[in-house]
Design an enzyme around this catalytic site. Structure first.
Site, PDB file in Angstrom:
ATOM      1  N   TRP A  60       1.401  -1.335   9.064  1.00  0.00           N
ATOM      2  CA  TRP A  60       2.046  -0.020   9.017  1.00  0.00           C
ATOM      3  C   TRP A  60       3.328  -0.095   9.829  1.00  0.00           C
ATOM      4  O   TRP A  60       3.270  -0.430  11.008  1.00  0.00           O
ATOM      5  CB  TRP A  60       1.132   1.062   9.583  1.00  0.00           C
ATOM      6  CG  TRP A  60       1.755   2.409   9.375  1.00  0.00           C
ATOM      7  CD1 TRP A  60       2.692   3.019  10.150  1.00  0.00           C
ATOM      8  CD2 TRP A  60       1.530   3.296   8.272  1.00  0.00           C
ATOM      9  NE1 TRP A  60       3.076   4.222   9.612  1.00  0.00           N
ATOM     10  CE2 TRP A  60       2.378   4.417   8.457  1.00  0.00           C
ATOM     11  CE3 TRP A  60       0.714   3.249   7.142  1.00  0.00           C
ATOM     12  CZ2 TRP A  60       2.408   5.485   7.558  1.00  0.00           C
ATOM     13  CZ3 TRP A  60       0.746   4.306   6.263  1.00  0.00           C
ATOM     14  CH2 TRP A  60       1.591   5.410   6.480  1.00  0.00           C
ATOM     15  N   ASN A  99      -7.000   8.159   2.598  1.00  0.00           N
ATOM     16  CA  ASN A  99      -6.608   7.599   3.891  1.00  0.00           C
ATOM     17  C   ASN A  99      -7.416   8.223   5.025  1.00  0.00           C
ATOM     18  O   ASN A  99      -7.536   9.446   5.121  1.00  0.00           O
ATOM     19  CB  ASN A  99      -5.121   7.859   4.137  1.00  0.00           C
ATOM     20  CG  ASN A  99      -4.630   7.201   5.412  1.00  0.00           C
ATOM     21  OD1 ASN A  99      -4.551   5.978   5.495  1.00  0.00           O
ATOM     22  ND2 ASN A  99      -4.312   8.004   6.424  1.00  0.00           N
ATOM     23  N   GLU A 100      -7.994   7.367   5.879  1.00  0.00           N
ATOM     24  CA  GLU A 100      -8.655   7.792   7.120  1.00  0.00           C
ATOM     25  C   GLU A 100      -9.418   9.101   6.917  1.00  0.00           C
ATOM     26  O   GLU A 100      -9.102  10.131   7.520  1.00  0.00           O
ATOM     27  CB  GLU A 100      -7.612   7.919   8.231  1.00  0.00           C
ATOM     28  CG  GLU A 100      -6.889   6.608   8.481  1.00  0.00           C
ATOM     29  CD  GLU A 100      -5.785   6.677   9.531  1.00  0.00           C
ATOM     30  OE1 GLU A 100      -5.555   7.780  10.074  1.00  0.00           O
ATOM     31  OE2 GLU A 100      -5.155   5.645   9.813  1.00  0.00           O
ATOM     32  N   HIS A 117      -8.652   0.249   9.952  1.00  0.00           N
ATOM     33  CA  HIS A 117      -7.321   0.439  10.523  1.00  0.00           C
ATOM     34  C   HIS A 117      -7.390   0.081  11.996  1.00  0.00           C
ATOM     35  O   HIS A 117      -8.180   0.676  12.750  1.00  0.00           O
ATOM     36  CB  HIS A 117      -6.858   1.883  10.324  1.00  0.00           C
ATOM     37  CG  HIS A 117      -6.604   2.217   8.887  1.00  0.00           C
ATOM     38  ND1 HIS A 117      -6.081   3.431   8.482  1.00  0.00           N
ATOM     39  CD2 HIS A 117      -6.792   1.483   7.756  1.00  0.00           C
ATOM     40  CE1 HIS A 117      -5.967   3.434   7.164  1.00  0.00           C
ATOM     41  NE2 HIS A 117      -6.398   2.267   6.705  1.00  0.00           N
ATOM     42  N   GLU A 132      -4.427  -1.016   7.770  1.00  0.00           N
ATOM     43  CA  GLU A 132      -3.297  -0.599   8.601  1.00  0.00           C
ATOM     44  C   GLU A 132      -3.452  -1.233   9.970  1.00  0.00           C
ATOM     45  O   GLU A 132      -4.566  -1.388  10.474  1.00  0.00           O
ATOM     46  CB  GLU A 132      -3.241   0.925   8.809  1.00  0.00           C
ATOM     47  CG  GLU A 132      -2.766   1.743   7.644  1.00  0.00           C
ATOM     48  CD  GLU A 132      -2.596   3.217   8.038  1.00  0.00           C
ATOM     49  OE1 GLU A 132      -2.387   3.500   9.256  1.00  0.00           O
ATOM     50  OE2 GLU A 132      -2.677   4.082   7.155  1.00  0.00           O
ATOM     51  N   ARG A 165       0.878  -1.183   0.000  1.00  0.00           N
ATOM     52  CA  ARG A 165       0.000   0.000   0.000  1.00  0.00           C
ATOM     53  C   ARG A 165       0.909   1.225   0.000  1.00  0.00           C
ATOM     54  O   ARG A 165       1.712   1.412   0.911  1.00  0.00           O
ATOM     55  CB  ARG A 165      -0.919  -0.004   1.211  1.00  0.00           C
ATOM     56  CG  ARG A 165      -1.912   1.175   1.277  1.00  0.00           C
ATOM     57  CD  ARG A 165      -2.895   0.939   2.411  1.00  0.00           C
ATOM     58  NE  ARG A 165      -3.874   2.002   2.570  1.00  0.00           N
ATOM     59  CZ  ARG A 165      -3.841   2.951   3.495  1.00  0.00           C
ATOM     60  NH1 ARG A 165      -2.814   2.978   4.369  1.00  0.00           N
ATOM     61  NH2 ARG A 165      -4.772   3.874   3.586  1.00  0.00           N
ATOM     62  N   TYR A 181      -5.771   0.033  15.456  1.00  0.00           N
ATOM     63  CA  TYR A 181      -4.773   0.507  16.416  1.00  0.00           C
ATOM     64  C   TYR A 181      -5.376   0.363  17.819  1.00  0.00           C
ATOM     65  O   TYR A 181      -5.880  -0.694  18.167  1.00  0.00           O
ATOM     66  CB  TYR A 181      -4.351   1.941  16.077  1.00  0.00           C
ATOM     67  CG  TYR A 181      -3.556   2.037  14.792  1.00  0.00           C
ATOM     68  CD1 TYR A 181      -2.227   1.621  14.743  1.00  0.00           C
ATOM     69  CD2 TYR A 181      -4.132   2.523  13.625  1.00  0.00           C
ATOM     70  CE1 TYR A 181      -1.480   1.700  13.558  1.00  0.00           C
ATOM     71  CE2 TYR A 181      -3.395   2.605  12.435  1.00  0.00           C
ATOM     72  CZ  TYR A 181      -2.079   2.191  12.416  1.00  0.00           C
ATOM     73  OH  TYR A 181      -1.350   2.267  11.258  1.00  0.00           O
TER      74      TYR A 181
END
Length: 549
Positions: A292, A167-168, A234, A263, A90, A236
């Protein structure tokens, strides 16, 4: 050093497990089957909640993110990522709203390098990150503008490229707009003729803690006339337990909606994600993941680097985990069938010849080179300016010649050329030519002696003797040269130095300004260096080329 700071503002308290369950009950009911009338994808496609290649093979992404837009000189990282076993990368791009824009030529080169290294390219535009909360972030509509502006680099690459809209695209403010904005961006790209699989990130800095993407995914998928959209979460700090990881992914699988982990990391400033659970769940469900990130993180999250300083043989703890650990890339990745089955044209043209310069003026130059060859035909050339290890796209042309205008007087430029074929494959770079434009003012006759007086690891000291070989005195001067290996002046005596990229200009000091006929002045300097430390090949004094003595 430019780097991506992966900071995300504090996440609001997560909903209770009961509330999470209740909110998710409707998702399978909302999921729609593939619309009966839509364009037939020519490359990747979604069917039954799975991502398939044009051949019909199920494709499961196993790869990492690479911060190309901040480190354009690290394009060789794609080969290193492939060597670790990845089947996908990516790639971070910029629309130019927050960082330096990746133009059409650069995007074409990224795609060509992905293909050369037998990687599937997921391309994302990063300027949308945290819109509504992050200062300077742009809308998904602006991201769609960018994709349309570089469309020529992507047309025909549907079997090799997935377009990640932005992205995001929302932070923790106004994220309810995500659904309508995502639908609109998808439809704009389809109207513009994009036949690629599209990927959409969740809001809330990609983590979708409010479940906006999860609960509206079915309607977003139905809004795509090609029924060819993949969702990206994503993971996290919000996903710090196996229960949360499994619940989120299981709901998409049950609803037959395609989902990947676009991610994730092993640690983060907003909490400690459960990377073991993420990897295990992805493997159990046959879902893709993209960790990531390869290298170059800053802003306090340097621990997310998989290798130290882009060195492929220096895996960090995180790198060891994702590449070589249980359910990691090395053990689970399978190369895309488009490469392993030999499908598609992945052979680049031969490299063009080293360009030669003619018709050099103070503001323009004409370059000519030997044409490249390709089995299916060369469709064009990209001329790039070379500054050390950095390249800047300059112009594109269909013929083996180009006239470059808008140059500065008495300035050295280094150029090289790439060739492209109809499949978007890009050749290796030609040899480089350095051209010094003519001066606008009066010229001077001169000679320059350059030598390294001492050197050490990472640095050296040099001396430059400037000789006036004319019959009249020089009163005030500027000496220019280009370092061939990214050396940078750290101090200089005898003048005032300025450096842009590899180009150095030294203005005379008061005590060196006058050089009498047949006289000379001596400059000294210190600078950083690489391993080879070659000297400059050309100098100009007040715009005139000097002989090397």
């Amino acid at each position: 050093m430019r780097s991506r700071t992966t900071f995300r503002p504090p996440v609001v308290p997560r909903l209770t497990a009961i509330a999470v369950t209740l909110l998710g009950l409707l998702l399978p009911l909302l999921a729609l089957t593939t619309p009966s009338a839509h364009a037939a994808p020519t490359g990747f496609r979604v069917q039954g909640g799975r991502l398939l290649e044009a051949s019909g093979n199920d494709f499961v992404m196993r790869g990492v993110n690479h911060a190309h837009t901040w480190y354009p000189d690290r394009i060789s990282s794609l080969a290193h990522i492939k060597a670790k076993g990845a089947n996908t990368v990516r790639v971070v791009l910029s629309s130019g709203d927050r960082w330096t824009r990746n133009d059409t030529a650069d995007v074409a080169n990224v795609v060509a390098q992905c293909k050369r290294n037998r990687l599937i390219c997921v391309l994302e535009v990063h300027d949308t990150t945290g819109y509504g909360e992050q200062s300077g972030a742009v809308t998904l509509a602006r991201a769609a503008d960018y994709w349309i502006s570089v469309q020529s680099a992507l047309t025909g690459q549907e079997s090799h490229v997935i377009v990640n809209l932005g992205n995001e695209p929302y932070g923790n403010n106004d994220y309810a707009s995500w659904t309508a904005d995502t639908k609109a961006a998808i439809q704009r790209l389809r109207t513009a003729g994009f036949g690629h699989t599209l990927m959409v990130d969740g809001p809330n800095w990609g983590q979708d803690w409010a479940f906006t993407m999860r609960d509206n995914a079915a309607s977003v998928f139905a809004a795509d006339p090609d029924a060819n959209t993949v969702f990206s979460i994503h993971m996290y700090g919000v996903f710090d337990t196996a229960a949360e990881v499994n619940d989120y992914l299981n709901r998409f699988v049950a609803a037959r909606l395609p989902i990947v982990v676009g991610e994730f990391g092993h640690n983060h400033s907003d909490g400690n994600p459960d990377e073991d659970a993420i990897l295990a769940a992805a493997q159990r469900l046959g879902l893709g993941y993209l960790g990531w990130s390869w290298s170059g993180n800053g802003g306090g999250v340097e621990y997310l680097d998989m290798v130290t300083g882009f060195a492929p043989d220096q895996l960090t703890t995180w790198g060891q985990r994702i590449f070589n650990g249980a359910n990691g890339i090395a053990a689970t990745a399978k190369e895309a069938a488009v490469y392993s089955s030999g499908g598609g044209d992945t052979t680049p043209p031969t490299a063009p010849g080293t360009p030669t310069a003619s018709a050099v003026t103070s503001s323009s130059v004409t370059l000519t080179w030997r044409a490249a060859t390709d089995a299916t035909g060369v469709t064009g050339y990209d001329v790039v300016r070379v500054n050390g290890t950095t390249e800047t796209a300059t112009t594109t042309t269909t013929g083996a010649t180009a006239t470059l205008t808008g140059l500065s007087p008495a300035t050295s430029y280094t150029y090289a050329v790439y060739a492209r074929d109809a499949a978007g494959n890009r050749s290796q770079r030609s040899g480089a030519v350095t051209v010094t434009t003519a001066a606008d003012g009066p010229a001077a006759s001169c000679g320059v002696g350059y030598r390294v007086t001492s050197q050490w690891s990472g640095g050296f000291q040099g001396e430059i003797v400037v000789r006036n070989t004319s019959s009249s005195a020089v009163n005030g001067w500027t000496l220019r040269w280009t370092f061939p290996d990214s050396q940078r002046v750290t101090s200089l005596w005898g003048g005032t130095a300025t450096q842009t990229g590899s180009d150095v200009a030294v203005a005379s000091a008061s005590y060196t300004a006058a050089i009498p006929a047949a006289g000379s002045v001596t400059l000294g300097f210190t600078a950083t260096r690489g391993a080879a430390n070659p000297g400059p090949s050309a100098f100009t004094l007040n715009g005139a080329a000097c002989s090397l003595t």
